[in-house]
Write a protein that holds these residues in place. Sequence first.
Motif, short mmCIF file in Angstrom:
data_model
loop_
_atom_site.label_atom_id
_atom_site.label_comp_id
_atom_site.label_asym_id
_atom_site.label_seq_id
_atom_site.Cartn_x
_atom_site.Cartn_y
_atom_site.Cartn_z
N ASP A 41 1.25 -1.48 0.21
CA ASP A 41 0.09 0.30 -0.29
C ASP A 41 1.09 1.29 -0.16
O ASP A 41 0.60 2.12 -0.61
CB ASP A 41 -0.82 -0.04 1.63
CG ASP A 41 -2.09 -1.55 0.98
OD1 ASP A 41 -2.18 -1.40 -0.35
OD2 ASP A 41 -2.67 -1.25 2.64
N MET A 42 1.68 1.37 1.00
CA MET A 42 2.75 2.76 0.85
C MET A 42 3.33 2.97 -0.73
O MET A 42 3.80 3.99 -0.95
CB MET A 42 3.45 1.92 2.24
CG MET A 42 3.17 2.26 3.24
SD MET A 42 2.28 4.01 3.87
CE MET A 42 3.62 5.13 3.99
N SER A 43 4.31 1.83 -1.48
CA SER A 43 4.04 1.71 -2.05
C SER A 43 3.20 1.71 -3.35
O SER A 43 3.61 3.57 -4.08
CB SER A 43 5.32 0.23 -2.70
OG SER A 43 3.79 -0.16 -3.19
N ALA A 44 1.88 2.08 -3.50
CA ALA A 44 1.35 2.26 -4.34
C ALA A 44 1.11 4.08 -4.55
O ALA A 44 0.53 4.74 -5.00
CB ALA A 44 0.41 1.75 -3.81
N TYR A 45 0.84 3.78 -3.05
CA TYR A 45 0.49 5.79 -2.47
C TYR A 45 2.21 6.83 -3.04
O TYR A 45 1.73 7.55 -3.19
CB TYR A 45 -0.03 5.90 -1.50
CG TYR A 45 -1.32 5.28 -0.50
CD1 TYR A 45 -1.72 5.85 -1.68
CD2 TYR A 45 -0.97 4.63 1.11
CE1 TYR A 45 -3.15 4.67 -0.70
CE2 TYR A 45 -2.57 3.73 1.11
CZ TYR A 45 -3.41 4.53 0.24
OH TYR A 45 -4.68 3.67 0.10
N ALA A 46 3.57 5.78 -3.01
CA ALA A 46 4.44 6.79 -3.39
C ALA A 46 4.04 6.95 -4.54
O ALA A 46 4.80 7.88 -4.71
CB ALA A 46 5.83 6.14 -2.60
N GLU A 47 3.44 5.83 -5.71
CA GLU A 47 3.30 6.38 -7.06
C GLU A 47 2.79 7.53 -7.10
O GLU A 47 3.27 7.61 -8.27
CB GLU A 47 2.65 4.58 -7.28
CG GLU A 47 4.00 3.86 -7.65
CD GLU A 47 3.48 2.14 -8.19
OE1 GLU A 47 2.33 2.38 -8.91
OE2 GLU A 47 4.44 1.21 -8.06
N TYR A 48 1.35 7.16 -6.73
CA TYR A 48 0.81 8.92 -6.95
C TYR A 48 1.47 9.83 -6.34
O TYR A 48 1.45 11.02 -7.07
CB TYR A 48 -0.11 8.76 -5.96
CG TYR A 48 -1.48 7.39 -6.14
CD1 TYR A 48 -2.04 7.58 -7.06
CD2 TYR A 48 -2.52 6.50 -4.89
CE1 TYR A 48 -2.36 6.65 -8.23
CE2 TYR A 48 -2.62 5.73 -5.52
CZ TYR A 48 -3.04 5.51 -6.95
OH TYR A 48 -4.27 4.35 -6.94
N ALA A 49 2.09 9.67 -5.33
CA ALA A 49 2.88 11.23 -5.27
C ALA A 49 4.65 11.57 -5.84
O ALA A 49 4.75 12.82 -6.04
CB ALA A 49 3.54 11.03 -3.26
N ALA A 50 5.11 10.50 -7.02
CA ALA A 50 6.16 10.29 -7.40
C ALA A 50 5.56 11.66 -8.35
O ALA A 50 4.49 11.91 -9.24
CB ALA A 50 6.52 10.07 -8.68
N VAL A 51 6.71 12.83 -9.10
CA VAL A 51 6.54 13.12 -10.06
C VAL A 51 6.32 13.10 -11.36
O VAL A 51 8.29 12.49 -11.59
CB VAL A 51 6.70 15.03 -9.45
CG1 VAL A 51 7.48 16.25 -11.08
CG2 VAL A 51 6.62 15.81 -8.52
N GLU A 52 5.48 13.08 -12.57
CA GLU A 52 6.21 12.55 -13.43
C GLU A 52 6.90 13.50 -14.76
O GLU A 52 6.20 13.93 -14.38
CB GLU A 52 5.27 11.76 -14.15
CG GLU A 52 4.70 11.10 -13.15
CD GLU A 52 3.43 9.76 -13.88
OE1 GLU A 52 3.27 10.05 -15.37
OE2 GLU A 52 3.23 8.94 -13.21
N ALA A 53 6.95 13.12 -15.05
CA ALA A 53 7.91 14.64 -16.24
C ALA A 53 7.51 14.48 -17.57
O ALA A 53 7.11 12.69 -17.87
CB ALA A 53 9.38 13.73 -16.54
N GLU A 54 6.03 15.36 -17.84
CA GLU A 54 5.64 15.45 -19.63
C GLU A 54 6.67 15.68 -20.77
O GLU A 54 7.01 16.50 -20.05
CB GLU A 54 4.59 15.90 -18.88
CG GLU A 54 3.80 15.45 -18.16
CD GLU A 54 2.30 15.83 -17.85
OE1 GLU A 54 2.09 17.20 -18.45
OE2 GLU A 54 1.52 16.06 -16.48
#
Length: 178
Positions: free
Chosen positions: A68-81
């Motif tokens: 769950d923590m890794s899944a939530y960490a993916e949401y907070a990661a800034v993606e380059a567009e």
Amino acid sequence: MKTTNNVQKAITKSLAVIISLVLISITVNAQDFWRTVMENNSFSQIAMAMTDNTEASSASADASSTTDMSAYAEYAAVEAEEALDVENWMLAENNFFTTVDVGIEAEEALEVENWMTNESYFDGMASYFKVDTEEALEVEAWMTNTDYFGVLSVDVEEETEAALEVEAWMTNAEIWNI
């Protein structure tokens, strides 16, 4: 007499069978319902901890919390567009509706015609549009007479309110932090 009793017994047995089948189908559906509710609910971990062994449940809880923590960490990661490019079709004026011809509408002035003021066309509804005014109520002598009300004494005072005045503190900017 005997036939009606047999028919009644057959009907009650049939109804009992039908009702039992309906109840069984409802309970089977309810089990599936609660299973899906528990799977999709945060209380499922609590339910699993209460039913499973303590060792297995603690290991699964730790594993699920890390996922769950890794899944939530993916949401907070800034993606380059990727940079957006302006293409030729975006600049072509014939692809878009850019000109609008707005015509000015002119209406004729409204006029009151004879039939509009004739009350016979409106079934006497004009009387409902009259505004009735009432006279101001006043305290009369019988209203203050104690004989009418069976009360020993009635004190009726007329109160008048003084006009409100603006005082200096009301407009002081230091008080209101303006």
